[in-house]
Design an enzyme around this catalytic site. Sequence first.
Site, PDB file in Angstrom:
ATOM      1  N   VAL A   1       0.877  -1.171   0.000  1.00 36.99           N
ATOM      2  CA  VAL A   1       0.000   0.000   0.000  1.00 36.99           C
ATOM      3  C   VAL A   1       0.911   1.216   0.000  1.00 36.99           C
ATOM      4  CG1 VAL A   1      -2.010  -1.083   1.080  1.00 36.99           C
ATOM      5  CG2 VAL A   1      -0.229  -0.092   2.517  1.00 36.99           C
ATOM      6  N   SER A   2       0.400   2.335  -0.489  1.00 35.56           N
ATOM      7  CA  SER A   2       1.253   3.503  -0.709  1.00 35.56           C
ATOM      8  C   SER A   2       1.601   4.292   0.542  1.00 35.56           C
ATOM      9  CB  SER A   2       0.603   4.445  -1.728  1.00 35.56           C
ATOM     10  OG  SER A   2       0.464   3.775  -2.960  1.00 35.56           O
TER      11      SER A   2
END
Length: 189
Positions: free
Chosen positions: A8-9
Amino acid sequence: MKIAYVRVSTVEQNEQRQVVALEKHGIEKWYIEKVSGKDTNRPKLKEMLDFARDGDTIYIHDFSRLARSTKDLLDIVEQLNNKGIHLVSNKENIDSSTPTGKLMLTMIGAIAEFERQNLLERQKEGIAIAKEQGKFKGGQVKKIDDTLFNSLLEQYNTRAITKKEFAEKLNVSRPTLDKLLKDRAEQAV
């Protein structure tokens, strides 16, 4: 071995959706990181690529978790293929160990190469037009003070300064300094 890569970023985002979607594959080793996918300089990605061996399968939720650009994706896929590692993407339903999966990845690669060739062709055409109009100057050659260069070269050769310091004092990049040093060596011959 069945390996999962989950990304996930940001720290605020939750990776559980990906984890739940991949659990059905009986994953034996998980690599989870919370970092941007803007490039391939990611600790867990590198760790996973180093760990994976011939015959292993890497599972991802979708291609955007592995790479943001087609070029990065194809580079990673090529690296995996060279090591004999399969790649399975849940969302795109692509498995590189199957003929259809290989075909799809080959098509993605062909499209990327086609786009790159078109870009280079358009660039050439643009440069030709700019030259005709007298607007294109090409790469500008840096003017280097010979006295300063020779002085710094002597310091570099005696290890008084590093190549990085040499480049900084000349106000040029390392590749430019390498070219200057190469040109100087060729002139000396």
